[in-house]
Scaffold this active site. Structure first.
Site, PDB file in Angstrom:
ATOM      1  NE  ARG A   4      -4.346  -1.268   0.196  1.00 23.80           N
ATOM      2  CZ  ARG A   4      -4.547  -2.335  -0.571  1.00 23.80           C
ATOM      3  NH1 ARG A   4      -3.615  -2.729  -1.422  1.00 23.80           N
ATOM      4  NH2 ARG A   4      -5.686  -3.012  -0.516  1.00 23.80           N
ATOM      5  CD  GLU A  58      -3.066   3.243  -5.374  1.00 23.73           C
ATOM      6  OE1 GLU A  58      -2.222   2.609  -4.733  1.00 23.73           O
ATOM      7  OE2 GLU A  58      -4.103   2.730  -5.837  1.00 23.73           O
ATOM      8  CG  HIS A  80      -3.339  -0.842  -6.767  1.00 25.92           C
ATOM      9  ND1 HIS A  80      -3.748  -0.149  -5.650  1.00 25.92           N
ATOM     10  CD2 HIS A  80      -3.259  -2.132  -6.374  1.00 25.92           C
ATOM     11  CE1 HIS A  80      -3.907  -0.975  -4.636  1.00 25.92           C
ATOM     12  NE2 HIS A  80      -3.613  -2.194  -5.059  1.00 25.92           N
TER      13      HIS A  80
HETATM   14  C1  DGY Z   1      -5.816  -6.037  -2.535  1.00 24.07           C
HETATM   15  O1  DGY Z   1      -6.601  -6.967  -2.730  1.00 24.07           O
HETATM   16  O2  DGY Z   1      -5.674  -5.519  -1.424  1.00 24.07           O
HETATM   17  C2  DGY Z   1      -4.997  -5.593  -3.691  1.00 24.07           C
HETATM   18  O3  DGY Z   1      -4.359  -4.390  -3.464  1.00 24.07           O
HETATM   19  C3  DGY Z   1      -5.828  -5.546  -4.966  1.00 24.07           C
HETATM   20  O4  DGY Z   1      -4.937  -5.607  -6.017  1.00 24.07           O
END
Ligand code: DGY
Length: 326
Positions: free
Chosen positions: A240, A269, A287
């Site tokens: 993240r 983002e 992402h």
């Molecule tokens: C998640 O599932 O947390 C991912 O970031 C999606 O790609």
């Protein structure tokens, strides 16, 4: 009136999941390929049993309060930092996620970024497309060796662990830092070495992030940590964005404190720190960690099953707040 559960979906999911939802629920949804505003989600949850949402939807207490009959918030993601879980728990609303099904796919993406940034693939691609390439040269686009280098894994959950066999394929030495240390037997079996975070940063040629986003991990890597890293080190983030202080990352890259970064996620983002768009030693992906047809379908089906179960009054699988059933 139908006795099927009523579900509000914030954006279209893969076809198999859509078929399942249309068959087993009364579905209302956002038909446009864009994020919904908070007001639109508040409107959407009126009168439904379940909310099936995405990591891009910020689900706060105002949304939960908008429908006192809401039986579940099912996230189409393994991460759930977009949901105010404490607020949902206080309201006894189950929150679910999609663990397990995207592990290998996300580890593949982390490794793709690692290889790309090490071997300057995207940078070389951009150069060739300028039509300025005059042919092979002994000093062109020299990168970093991946084989026999040292990989530092920050976080050793499912995805972090899935990095180990990939690293092994490149004969890498694997260091890890995790909130909970493995047992000596597990470390031996996986052939990984535990390090304190600072030591891992000092020793690694590649640092890959695999922790969840929460209050403890926000800006886990900032100016102090980049200063500890090797100048030739490369950072990979598929976890993240807010785990990295993105402004500090830009400064570290500009000052040569680290050599480059492969990024799939960002602090704000879809915006990036402006300098990142221009840096050749940075690979930026939109992402894509779980972005394969097979994995997104599994995630969709899992999110739908979680949502349907809770709507029907069952304890949903993949609960992130099991305490509501205590
Ligand atoms: C998640 O599932 O947390 C991912 O970031 C999606 O790609």
């Amino acid at each position: 009136m139908s006795d099927k559960p009523r579900i509000f979906l914030t954006r279209e999911l893969p076809p198999q999941t859509m078929d399942m939802l249309r068959e087993r629920a009364v579905l209302t949804m956002n038909h446009e390929d864009r994020y919904l505003s908070k007001q639109e989600i508040i409107q959407g949850v009126q009168g439904v049993d379940g909310l099936l949402c995405l990591l891009t939807d910020s689900i706060d207490d105002d949304i939960l309060a908008a429908n006192p009959g809401l039986k579940v918030v099912a996230n189409f993601a393994v991460g759930f930092n977009n949901i105010d879980v404490a607020a949902a728990t206080a309201r006894k609303i189950p929150v679910t996620n999609t663990p397990g099904v995207l592990t290998e796919t996300t580890a593949d993406m982390a490794f793709a970024l690692l290889l790309d940034i090490a071997r300057r693939v995207a940078e070389g691609d951009r150069f060739v497309r300028t039509r300025a390439w005059q042919g092979w040269g002994p000093l062109q686009f020299l990168g970093a060796d991946v084989s026999h280098s040292t990989l530092g894994l920050i976080g050793l959950g499912r995805i972090g662990k899935a990095m180990i066999p990939r690293a092994r394929g490149f004969s890498m030495r694997v260091l890890y830092w995790n909130r909970t240390r493995l047992t000596p037997e597990e470390e031996n079996e996986l052939q990984v070495t535990y390090c304190e975070l600072d030591e891992l940063l000092q020793q690694s040629d590649f640092v890959s992030l695999h922790v969840a986003q929460n209050d403890d991990t926000r800006h886990l890597l900032g100016a102090r940590e980049f200063a500890l890293m090797k100048p030739q080190a490369l950072l990979v983030n598929t976890a993240r964005g807010p785990i990295v202080d993105e402004k500090a990352l830009v400064v570290a890259l500009q000052n040569g404190e680290i050599a480059g970064a492969g990024l799939d996620v960002y602090e704000q983002e879809p915006a990036l720190e402006p300098e990142l768009y221009e840096m050749d030693n940075v690979v930026v992906a939109p992402h894509l960690g779980s972005g394969t047809i097979g994995t997104r379908t599994k995630m969709g089906n899992m999110a739908a099953e979680n949502c349907l179960a809770a709507c029907l009054g069952q304890r949903p699988p993949n609960l992130v707040n099991p305490q509501i059933y205590d």
